[in-house]
Design a protein around this motif. Structure first.
Motif, PDB file in Angstrom:
ATOM      1  N   ARG A   1       0.877  -1.084  -0.190  1.00  0.00           N
ATOM      2  CA  ARG A   1      -0.024   0.091   0.073  1.00  0.00           C
ATOM      3  C   ARG A   1       0.903   1.196  -0.023  1.00  0.00           C
ATOM      4  N   ILE A   2       0.635   1.991  -0.952  1.00  0.00           N
ATOM      5  CA  ILE A   2       1.446   3.385  -1.039  1.00  0.00           C
ATOM      6  C   ILE A   2       0.529   4.449  -1.009  1.00  0.00           C
ATOM      7  N   THR A   3       0.856   5.319   0.173  1.00  0.00           N
ATOM      8  CA  THR A   3       0.011   6.618   0.428  1.00  0.00           C
ATOM      9  C   THR A   3       0.207   7.607  -0.521  1.00  0.00           C
ATOM     10  N   PRO A   4      -0.391   8.625  -0.558  1.00  0.00           N
ATOM     11  CA  PRO A   4      -0.185   9.648  -1.391  1.00  0.00           C
ATOM     12  C   PRO A   4       1.024  10.605  -1.189  1.00  0.00           C
ATOM     13  N   ASP A   5       1.661  10.578   0.074  1.00  0.00           N
ATOM     14  CA  ASP A   5       2.995  11.084   0.414  1.00  0.00           C
ATOM     15  C   ASP A   5       4.085  10.009  -0.265  1.00  0.00           C
ATOM     16  N   GLY A   6       3.725   8.774  -0.489  1.00  0.00           N
ATOM     17  CA  GLY A   6       4.873   7.925  -0.880  1.00  0.00           C
ATOM     18  C   GLY A   6       5.218   6.987  -0.017  1.00  0.00           C
ATOM     19  N   THR A   7       4.695   6.832   1.043  1.00  0.00           N
ATOM     20  CA  THR A   7       5.050   5.961   2.129  1.00  0.00           C
ATOM     21  C   THR A   7       4.547   4.551   1.563  1.00  0.00           C
ATOM     22  N   MET A   8       5.521   3.387   1.552  1.00  0.00           N
ATOM     23  CA  MET A   8       4.960   2.116   1.114  1.00  0.00           C
ATOM     24  C   MET A   8       4.991   1.139   2.426  1.00  0.00           C
ATOM     25  N   THR A   9       3.943   0.508   2.630  1.00  0.00           N
ATOM     26  CA  THR A   9       3.867  -0.564   3.661  1.00  0.00           C
ATOM     27  C   THR A   9       3.328  -1.967   3.126  1.00  0.00           C
ATOM     28  N   ASP A  10       3.573  -2.971   3.823  1.00  0.00           N
ATOM     29  CA  ASP A  10       3.087  -4.326   3.557  1.00  0.00           C
ATOM     30  C   ASP A  10       1.800  -4.261   3.989  1.00  0.00           C
ATOM     31  N   TRP A  11       0.621  -4.307   3.126  1.00  0.00           N
ATOM     32  CA  TRP A  11      -0.622  -4.420   3.314  1.00  0.00           C
ATOM     33  C   TRP A  11      -1.401  -5.349   3.453  1.00  0.00           C
ATOM     34  N   ALA A  12      -1.180  -6.511   2.390  1.00  0.00           N
ATOM     35  CA  ALA A  12      -2.005  -7.744   2.628  1.00  0.00           C
ATOM     36  C   ALA A  12      -0.856  -8.939   2.255  1.00  0.00           C
ATOM     37  N   GLU A  13      -1.112 -10.132   3.000  1.00  0.00           N
ATOM     38  CA  GLU A  13      -0.459 -11.209   2.560  1.00  0.00           C
ATOM     39  C   GLU A  13      -1.426 -12.421   2.859  1.00  0.00           C
ATOM     40  N   HIS A  14      -1.061 -13.561   2.290  1.00  0.00           N
ATOM     41  CA  HIS A  14      -1.894 -14.752   2.419  1.00  0.00           C
ATOM     42  C   HIS A  14      -1.061 -16.137   2.055  1.00  0.00           C
ATOM     43  N   PRO A  15      -1.249 -17.058   2.920  1.00  0.00           N
ATOM     44  CA  PRO A  15      -0.280 -18.164   2.594  1.00  0.00           C
ATOM     45  C   PRO A  15      -0.444 -18.843   1.123  1.00  0.00           C
ATOM     46  N   GLU A  16      -1.499 -18.646   0.578  1.00  0.00           N
ATOM     47  CA  GLU A  16      -1.985 -19.180  -0.916  1.00  0.00           C
ATOM     48  C   GLU A  16      -1.721 -18.303  -1.978  1.00  0.00           C
ATOM     49  N   PHE A  17      -0.929 -17.113  -1.672  1.00  0.00           N
ATOM     50  CA  PHE A  17      -0.626 -16.141  -2.694  1.00  0.00           C
ATOM     51  C   PHE A  17       0.693 -16.747  -3.451  1.00  0.00           C
ATOM     52  N   ASP A  18       0.331 -17.028  -4.873  1.00  0.00           N
ATOM     53  CA  ASP A  18       1.520 -17.796  -5.448  1.00  0.00           C
ATOM     54  C   ASP A  18       1.772 -17.157  -7.037  1.00  0.00           C
ATOM     55  N   GLY A  19       2.517 -16.152  -6.776  1.00  0.00           N
ATOM     56  CA  GLY A  19       2.836 -15.609  -7.962  1.00  0.00           C
ATOM     57  C   GLY A  19       1.735 -14.769  -8.361  1.00  0.00           C
ATOM     58  N   ILE A  20       1.137 -13.568  -7.401  1.00  0.00           N
ATOM     59  CA  ILE A  20      -0.086 -12.829  -7.454  1.00  0.00           C
ATOM     60  C   ILE A  20       0.368 -11.853  -8.641  1.00  0.00           C
ATOM     61  N   ASN A  21      -0.591 -11.696  -9.576  1.00  0.00           N
ATOM     62  CA  ASN A  21      -0.203 -11.268 -10.972  1.00  0.00           C
ATOM     63  C   ASN A  21      -1.326 -10.290 -11.471  1.00  0.00           C
ATOM     64  N   GLY A  22      -2.604 -10.589 -11.644  1.00  0.00           N
ATOM     65  CA  GLY A  22      -3.649  -9.658 -11.959  1.00  0.00           C
ATOM     66  C   GLY A  22      -4.441  -8.987 -10.559  1.00  0.00           C
ATOM     67  N   MET A  23      -4.943  -7.988 -10.536  1.00  0.00           N
ATOM     68  CA  MET A  23      -5.479  -7.083  -9.511  1.00  0.00           C
ATOM     69  C   MET A  23      -6.769  -6.392 -10.086  1.00  0.00           C
ATOM     70  N   THR A  24      -7.900  -6.153  -9.471  1.00  0.00           N
ATOM     71  CA  THR A  24      -8.933  -5.163  -9.885  1.00  0.00           C
ATOM     72  C   THR A  24      -9.794  -5.023  -8.659  1.00  0.00           C
ATOM     73  N   ILE A  25     -10.791  -3.808  -8.929  1.00  0.00           N
ATOM     74  CA  ILE A  25     -11.399  -3.560  -7.728  1.00  0.00           C
ATOM     75  C   ILE A  25     -12.845  -3.508  -7.954  1.00  0.00           C
ATOM     76  N   GLY A  26     -13.654  -3.576  -7.237  1.00  0.00           N
ATOM     77  CA  GLY A  26     -15.153  -3.658  -7.301  1.00  0.00           C
ATOM     78  C   GLY A  26     -15.609  -2.211  -6.785  1.00  0.00           C
TER      79      GLY A  26
END
Length: 348
Positions: A202-227
């Motif tokens: 997650r990167i905030t508007p001021d440029g700060t980057m943090t680890d936002w989400a992880e999961h043990p079954e994330f395996d080569g996460i590649n596509g992403m979209t939002i509802g």
């Protein structure tokens, strides 16, 4: 919705069409469509063929399609695939479309060809190099954020760029382990997938980057979209996993497709997922969890048409155009180049 179970296809595999002569061999004339595509225009003509002997044609079903049948998958014939533009000298990277229908195709590269260019394709099919930088390498997702800016992830360099209207690529974030999917909110917050580490940053508007989400079954996460409710959806490349992530970072596994997937797009309550491993596009209903095949017949090909009549190379990026159609890119057969762009239109 007009759907059919794959048992219908399996039934077709047992059918043989025999054209028999009565008493003596008689000439049988059939017509076969021939399709020619240039830019956005697709023209179909019919060519006559004459057969003077008994003809036998057997409808066959691929082993992959039979396996999907065993898993209980269905297919829809409510979607039509059309060719938009062909033979872009690019590897299959990201794909974005602006409100005027102008497309942006990112170059992932291929053997002997650096992937450092974003191409711009006008509605008339004209292709030009739009943005090029030595700092960009193996370009993956290309997307317009809700903030109106064009974002470009660079898997090879570990960086994310923002591309201006004049094509200038400005460094936005760096030091990410194989950046792929991007979602940008109206307030300037940006989420970026790291393929190599399985972390969504997650990167905030001021440029700060943090680890936002992880999961043990994330395996080569590649596509992403939002509802529309802010839920983010993630597709694994390696094993076909599909996940939802709340704005609080809570991850839920929704489904696992039987072959590799690539990118995902949200449209009207459904997720459309490209399967790079099986040459199809799936539709996942967010409310019911129902899954069906909307395009492709599991085999590489180059046919426009409705549902399983269509065929294409390994599908990669997918996005929604201003006309409400889905657009995706692929190359020839199992290859990564040249790039062709197709359109999926809902026509019940």
């Amino acid at each position: 919705m007009n759907k059919r179970p794959l048992t219908f296809i399996a039934f077709l595999s047992t059918i043989s069409l025999i054209v028999a002569a009565c008493g003596t061999d008689q000439a049988v004339t059939t017509t076969q469509p021939t399709t020619t595509t240039t830019g956005e225009a697709t023209t179909t003509t019919a060519e006559a063929t004459t057969t003077t002997e008994q003809a036998e044609t057997t409808t066959t079903v691929s082993a992959e399609l039979e396996y999907l049948l065993e898993l209980g998958y269905t297919f829809s014939d409510e979607y039509v695939v059309e060719t938009v533009v062909r033979d872009i000298d690019s590897g299959t990277g990201g794909l974005a479309i602006d409100e005027d229908g102008v497309m942006y195709q990112a170059d992932f590269g291929y053997s002997g060809h650096d992937g450092n260019t974003v191409y711009r394709i006008q509605p008339d099919g004209t292709v030009e190099a739009f943005s090029q930088s030595d700092g960009m390498d193996a370009l993956t997702m290309t997307t317009f954020g809700a903030d109106g800016r064009l974002y470009q992830s660079s898997y090879g360099s570990g960086n994310v760029f923002v591309i201006g209207e004049d094509g200038t690529a400005e460094l936005f974030a760096e030091g990410i382990g194989g950046p792929t999917g991007i979602v940008a909110l109206e307030d300037g917050t940006v989420f970026v997938e790291a393929y190599n580490t399985g972390i969504i940053h997650r990167i905030t508007p001021d440029g700060t980057m943090t680890d936002w989400a992880e999961h043990p079954e994330f395996d080569g996460i590649n596509g992403m979209t939002i509802g529309p409710d802010g839920t983010i959806y993630v597709a694994n490349h390696r094993d076909g996993g599909l996940f939802s992530v709340t704005q609080e970072g809570e991850v839920t596994k929704l489904h696992e497709f039987p072959w590799q997937t690539s990118h995902v797009a949200y449209l009207d309550g459904s997720l459309f997922v490209t399967s790079r491993g099986i040459f199809v596009v799936y539709r996942y209903d967010v409310e019911t969890g129902e899954v069906e095949i909307v395009a492709g017949n599991t085999q590489p090909g180059d046919a426009d048409g409705r549902g399983l009549e269509s065929s294409f190379g390994r599908p990669n990026a997918i996005t929604v155009g201003p006309d409400g159609a889905l657009y995706f890119n692929h190359a020839d057969g199992p290859n990564n180049n040249p790039v062709h762009i197709r359109r999926i239109i809902h026509q019940p």
